[in-house]
Design a protein around this motif. Structure first.
Motif, PDB file in Angstrom:
ATOM      1  N   GLU A 117      50.366   0.513 -19.878  1.00  0.00           N
ATOM      2  CA  GLU A 117      51.138   1.412 -18.906  1.00  0.00           C
ATOM      3  C   GLU A 117      51.661   0.418 -17.743  1.00  0.00           C
ATOM      4  O   GLU A 117      50.756  -0.258 -17.152  1.00  0.00           O
ATOM      5  N   PRO A 118      53.014   0.432 -17.308  1.00  0.00           N
ATOM      6  CA  PRO A 118      53.357  -0.744 -16.374  1.00  0.00           C
ATOM      7  C   PRO A 118      52.987  -0.427 -15.019  1.00  0.00           C
ATOM      8  O   PRO A 118      52.724   0.989 -14.629  1.00  0.00           O
ATOM      9  N   ASN A 119      52.308  -1.263 -14.163  1.00  0.00           N
ATOM     10  CA  ASN A 119      52.080  -1.276 -12.942  1.00  0.00           C
ATOM     11  C   ASN A 119      52.940  -2.167 -12.162  1.00  0.00           C
ATOM     12  O   ASN A 119      53.416  -3.190 -12.598  1.00  0.00           O
ATOM     13  N   SER A 120      52.599  -2.335 -10.888  1.00  0.00           N
ATOM     14  CA  SER A 120      53.384  -3.154  -9.957  1.00  0.00           C
ATOM     15  C   SER A 120      52.871  -4.490 -10.183  1.00  0.00           C
ATOM     16  O   SER A 120      53.791  -5.439 -10.101  1.00  0.00           O
ATOM     17  N   HIS A 121      51.601  -5.048 -10.272  1.00  0.00           N
ATOM     18  CA  HIS A 121      51.349  -6.190 -10.549  1.00  0.00           C
ATOM     19  C   HIS A 121      51.726  -6.875 -12.135  1.00  0.00           C
ATOM     20  O   HIS A 121      52.416  -8.030 -11.984  1.00  0.00           O
ATOM     21  N   GLN A 122      51.915  -6.123 -12.935  1.00  0.00           N
ATOM     22  CA  GLN A 122      52.607  -6.581 -14.330  1.00  0.00           C
ATOM     23  C   GLN A 122      54.105  -6.784 -14.120  1.00  0.00           C
ATOM     24  O   GLN A 122      54.651  -7.724 -14.328  1.00  0.00           O
ATOM     25  N   ILE A 123      54.607  -5.937 -13.487  1.00  0.00           N
ATOM     26  CA  ILE A 123      56.004  -6.098 -13.016  1.00  0.00           C
ATOM     27  C   ILE A 123      56.382  -7.324 -12.125  1.00  0.00           C
ATOM     28  O   ILE A 123      57.254  -7.978 -12.649  1.00  0.00           O
ATOM     29  N   MET A 165      63.532 -12.365  -7.058  1.00  0.00           N
ATOM     30  CA  MET A 165      62.670 -13.565  -7.024  1.00  0.00           C
ATOM     31  C   MET A 165      61.995 -13.529  -5.538  1.00  0.00           C
ATOM     32  O   MET A 165      60.959 -14.035  -5.260  1.00  0.00           O
ATOM     33  N   SER A 166      62.579 -13.020  -4.587  1.00  0.00           N
ATOM     34  CA  SER A 166      61.917 -12.426  -3.357  1.00  0.00           C
ATOM     35  C   SER A 166      60.608 -11.846  -3.412  1.00  0.00           C
ATOM     36  O   SER A 166      60.119 -11.799  -2.273  1.00  0.00           O
ATOM     37  N   GLN A 167      60.525 -11.130  -4.498  1.00  0.00           N
ATOM     38  CA  GLN A 167      59.344 -10.333  -4.660  1.00  0.00           C
ATOM     39  C   GLN A 167      58.258 -10.979  -5.266  1.00  0.00           C
ATOM     40  O   GLN A 167      56.961 -10.410  -5.387  1.00  0.00           O
ATOM     41  N   VAL A 168      58.294 -12.102  -5.659  1.00  0.00           N
ATOM     42  CA  VAL A 168      57.481 -13.111  -6.153  1.00  0.00           C
ATOM     43  C   VAL A 168      56.654 -13.701  -5.207  1.00  0.00           C
ATOM     44  O   VAL A 168      57.132 -14.525  -4.275  1.00  0.00           O
ATOM     45  N   PRO A 169      55.129 -13.648  -5.244  1.00  0.00           N
ATOM     46  CA  PRO A 169      54.378 -14.517  -4.421  1.00  0.00           C
ATOM     47  C   PRO A 169      54.875 -16.105  -4.416  1.00  0.00           C
ATOM     48  O   PRO A 169      54.865 -16.613  -5.429  1.00  0.00           O
ATOM     49  N   LYS A 170      54.958 -16.515  -3.236  1.00  0.00           N
ATOM     50  CA  LYS A 170      55.109 -17.882  -2.958  1.00  0.00           C
ATOM     51  C   LYS A 170      53.920 -18.897  -3.677  1.00  0.00           C
ATOM     52  O   LYS A 170      52.884 -18.558  -3.337  1.00  0.00           O
ATOM     53  N   ALA A 194      60.818   2.176 -12.788  1.00  0.00           N
ATOM     54  CA  ALA A 194      60.438   3.295 -12.500  1.00  0.00           C
ATOM     55  C   ALA A 194      59.154   3.765 -13.016  1.00  0.00           C
ATOM     56  O   ALA A 194      58.428   4.399 -12.171  1.00  0.00           O
ATOM     57  N   GLY A 195      58.722   3.314 -14.009  1.00  0.00           N
ATOM     58  CA  GLY A 195      57.379   3.490 -14.637  1.00  0.00           C
ATOM     59  C   GLY A 195      56.276   2.885 -13.714  1.00  0.00           C
ATOM     60  O   GLY A 195      55.089   3.530 -13.536  1.00  0.00           O
ATOM     61  N   ALA A 196      56.663   1.503 -13.197  1.00  0.00           N
ATOM     62  CA  ALA A 196      55.755   1.160 -12.153  1.00  0.00           C
ATOM     63  C   ALA A 196      55.876   1.584 -10.705  1.00  0.00           C
ATOM     64  O   ALA A 196      54.984   1.062  -9.843  1.00  0.00           O
ATOM     65  N   ARG A 197      56.920   2.484 -10.441  1.00  0.00           N
ATOM     66  CA  ARG A 197      57.058   2.923  -9.057  1.00  0.00           C
ATOM     67  C   ARG A 197      57.626   1.931  -8.218  1.00  0.00           C
ATOM     68  O   ARG A 197      56.837   1.969  -6.963  1.00  0.00           O
TER      69      ARG A 197
END
Length: 561
Positions: free
Chosen positions: A308-314, A213-218, A345-348
Motif C-alpha cells: 500500500e503506497p505511503n508518502s515515504h515510499q513515494i 525533486m524539490s520534495q526530496v530530502p536534501k 492519490a493512493g499515498a494522499r
C-alpha cells in the motif's frame, strides 16, 4: 364674645383693680384681632367642583370594571393553556406508542428488490431509485443496454438510418462508449506535433521534474541507473542548469512557458527557441509509440511490487520517476499522467497531483476517464470547491472546454450532444463577448451563418464512465448537497450507467455526513436490492448513521442483515 376672650386671656396675677382689668382687656382685643386676621377663608362649592367630582367617580368606576375584565380574561387564558398542555401530553404519548409499534412490527430495510416502498417512506432518493430502475428496464427493452454514454431520449428520437449509420462505423464511434475499463482508456493516441508543441512539452516536463525533486530530502543519496548521488546532483546532471535554487529554476522555466503560450510566430522562431538539456524531443520521437509505452512500463514497474503506497515510499521513488521522465525520447502520454496520479492519490500526496495537473494544463494534454475521476476526487480531498466547480464546467464544454473537437472529424447526429459551440464576437473598444451554444440545437445553416459573423470554436465534452459519475456524485454531495447529487445520479442513469455498490456507498457516506436518515434508509434498501453481499464499509456507514441519528432500535436489524 369680647368678655369671653377677656376671661380666657385674663392674667393669672390679676388683682381685679382697674389697671389690671384694663391690661387684660387690651390683651383680649389684640388676640381677637389676631384670630380674626389669621383664620381660613371659607368659600362655597362651584360648578367646577361638581364637574371634577363627577368625572373622578366615573374614571374610578371604569378602572374597577377594567380590572375585573382583565382578571376574567387571565383566568380564561390559564384555563385554555392548561387544557392545551393536557391535550399535548396525551398526543405525545399516543405518538410514542405508534412509533414504538411501528419499529417493533416493520423492519427497516426490505430485501425484496421488486417490493415497492411504502408511501409514507417516500423521499427524493427512494423516488429517484424507483425511476432509475424503470429507466434501465426501458433501455433493456429497446436493446440499448450496451450503449452506455448516449442518453436514452437521444436513442429514442434517432431514426433507423441514423442507427444504421452509427453501427456501420462501429469501430470508429462505439469504442468510446464501450465498457468502463476498455482498451481505449489506456491506449496511446498520437498526433502530429508542431515544433511549438514540442518545445512546450520539453519545458513542461523539465518544470515537473524540478518540482518533484524539490520534495526530496536534501543531502540524501539515491540510487539511479546512472549511479548514486544526492537529489541536487541528480537534478544537475539531468536538468538544464548546473547550479541554482529550485525557485530560481522554476521562475526561469515559467518565463519560457509564458513566452511559448503567446500568439503563434513563424516556425523559424521556435526552431531557434532554447531547449533544456533534458528532455529532448523531436517530431519523429514525439510519435514513437514504442518509446511512450516503454516509459509507461518503467514507471509502472516502480510501483507494482510495492505494498500500500505511503508518502515515504513515494518520496523514495521520485528521483527515478524524474529520471525516466527526463531521459525518455517520447513525451509522456495521458497514460503516463494517469499512472502517477493514481499512485500519488493512493499515498494522499495531493501536492504532487497538483504538479501533474499543472503540467497537463501547460501541455494541453486531453484527459480521459481515469484522469477525470482522479482530478475530481483530488479537488474533493483538498476541499477545493472552486476548482471542482470550474472543472465540471469545463467538462460540460464551458470555459474553453477540456479539448477542442477534431476539425476534420465528422460528427453523427447521435453524438451531437457531446459538443458545445463557443461564439466569440469582437466589439470595437470593448472586450469580446462570448456565448456558448449546444451543438445539437444548431443546424448546418446556423453554423455557416455564425462563422461569417463571429469566431466559432467547437469543444468536445469528455466521456463520462461509471467512475467519473461516481466522482461527480461524491463531489456534489460534499459541496452542494442532496439535490445536486440527485441531479448527477439522474444524468448517470440516463446515459445507461447502472449504479454499483461503489456508487451507492458514496451516496450512503454523504447521508452519514449530512445526517440524512430517510435518505440513508433508501440507499440501504437499494444496496440490498443489488443482490450482492454488502461490503463491510456499508455496514459501518449504516451503523454510524443509526447512532448519529439516535436510531438505536435499528442497529440490531442492520447487524442481522
Amino acid at each position: 364674645m369680647q368678655t369671653l376672650w377677656a376671661r380666657v386671656a385674663k392674667s393669672p396675677c390679676s388683682c381685679n383693680c382697674s389697671s389690671c382689668f384694663s391690661s387684660a382687656a387690651t390683651v383680649s382685643r389684640n388676640a381677637v384681632v389676631r384670630r380674626a386676621g389669621t383664620g381660613p377663608i371659607r368659600r362655597r362649592l362651584g360648578a367646577d367642583d361638581v364637574f371634577a367630582a363627577f368625572f373622578s367617580t366615573v374614571a374610578f368606576a371604569s378602572a374597577v370594571a377594567d380590572g375585573n375584565r382583565k382578571d376574567a380574561k387571565k383566568e380564561e387564558w390559564i384555563r385554555v393553556i392548561r387544557d392545551a398542555r393536557s391535550d399535548l401530553t396525551s398526543l405525545k404519548a399516543e405518538q410514542r406508542r405508534r412509533i414504538s409499534n411501528l419499529a417493533n412490527t416493520a423492519p427497516l430495510p426490505s430485501t425484496d428488490p421488486h417490493e415497492e416502498p411504502a408511501a409514507v417512506e417516500k423521499n427524493p432518493w427512494s423516488e429517484v431509485f424507483h425511476w432509475g430502475d424503470k429507466e434501465m428496464r426501458d433501455r433493456r427493452a429497446l436493446g440499448f443496454e450496451d450503449w452506455q454514454g448516449i442518453p436514452l431520449d437521444v436513442l429514442r428520437s434517432a431514426s433507423q438510418q441514423e442507427i444504421r449509420h452509427f453501427l456501420q462505423n462501429y469501430t470508429h464511434y462505439f469504442p468510446r462508449f464501450k465498457g468502463t475499463h476498455g482498451p481505449e482508456v489506456w491506449s496511446t493516441v498520437t498526433w502530429p506535433y508542431h515544433i511549438k508543441k514540442i518545445k512546450t512539452l520539453e519545458w513542461s516536463i523539465a518544470k515537473l521534474a524540478v518540482r518533484l525533486m524539490s520534495q526530496v530530502p536534501k543531502g540524501q543519496p539515491w540510487s539511479l541507473p546512472t549511479g548514486r548521488g544526492t537529489a541536487e546532483e541528480v537534478l544537475s546532471q539531468l536538468s538544464f542548469v548546473a547550479t541554482g535554487a529550485f525557485d530560481t529554476r522554476l521562475d526561469y522555466i515559467d518565463s519560457l512557458l509564458h513566452e511559448l503560450a503567446l500568439r503563434r510566430r513563424p516556425d523559424e522562431y521556435y526552431h531557434q527557441f532554447e531547449s533544456p538539456r533534458l528532455p529532448n524531443y523531436s517530431a519523429s520521437s514525439a510519435n514513437d509509440t514504442n518509446a511512450a509505452d516503454q516509459l509507461n512500463a518503467n514507471l509502472h514497474s516502480l510501483f507494482e511490487h510495492r505494498a500500500e503506497p505511503n508518502s515515504h515510499q513515494i518520496t523514495q521513488v521520485l528521483p527515478k520517476v524524474c529520471y525516466y521522465l527526463l531521459t525518455s525520447n517520447s513525451p509522456p502520454s495521458i497514460h503516463t499522467y494517469n499512472i502517477l496520479i493514481s499512485e500519488f492519490a493512493g499515498a494522499r500526496r495531493d501536492d504532487l497531483i497538483h504538479y501533474l495537473m499543472s503540467s497537463m494544463y501547460h501541455t494541453h494534454m486531453r484527459p480521459n476517464e481515469v484522469t477525470l475521476a482522479e482530478a475530481l476526487r483530488h479537488y474533493v480531498r483538498t476541499n477545493n470547491q472552486l476548482r471542482f466547480d470550474r472543472y465540471v464546467r469545463k467538462m460540460d464544454g464551458f470555459n474553453h472546454g477540456i479539448g477542442e473537437a477534431h476539425p476534420r472529424q465528422s460528427i453523427p447526429n447521435l453524438l451531437k450532444f457531446l459538443y458545445r459551440v463557443r461564439v466569440t464576437r469582437r466589439i470595437p473598444d470593448q472586450r469580446p463577448s462570448e456565448e456558448y451554444l449546444e451543438f445539437s440545437d444548431l443546424q448546418k445553416s446556423d453554423m455557416v451563418a455564425l462563422q461569417k459573423e463571429a469566431r466559432v470554436k467547437l469543444y468536445e465534452k469528455p466521456r463520462r464512465n461509471l467512475e467519473v459519475h461516481q466522482a461527480l456524485i461524491q463531489g456534489a454531495l460534499y459541496f452542494h448537497g442532496m439535490s445536486e447529487a440527485i441531479k448527477n445520479y439522474r444524468t448517470m442513469v440516463t446515459e445507461g450507467w447502472e449504479p454499483n455498490q461503489e456508487v451507492l456507498l458514496s451516496i450512503l457516506h454523504g447521508c452519514q455526513i449530512k445526517l440524512e436518515w430517510e435518505s440513508g434508509i433508501a440507499v440501504w434498501r437499494q444496496l440490498q436490492s443489488l443482490g450482492d453481499p454488502i461490503e463491510e464499509r456499508g455496514f459501518v456507514l449504516m451503523l454510524q448513521l443509526c447512532q448519529k441519528c439516535s436510531k438505536q432500535e435499528h442497529i440490531q436489524e442492520v447487524l442481522h442483515k
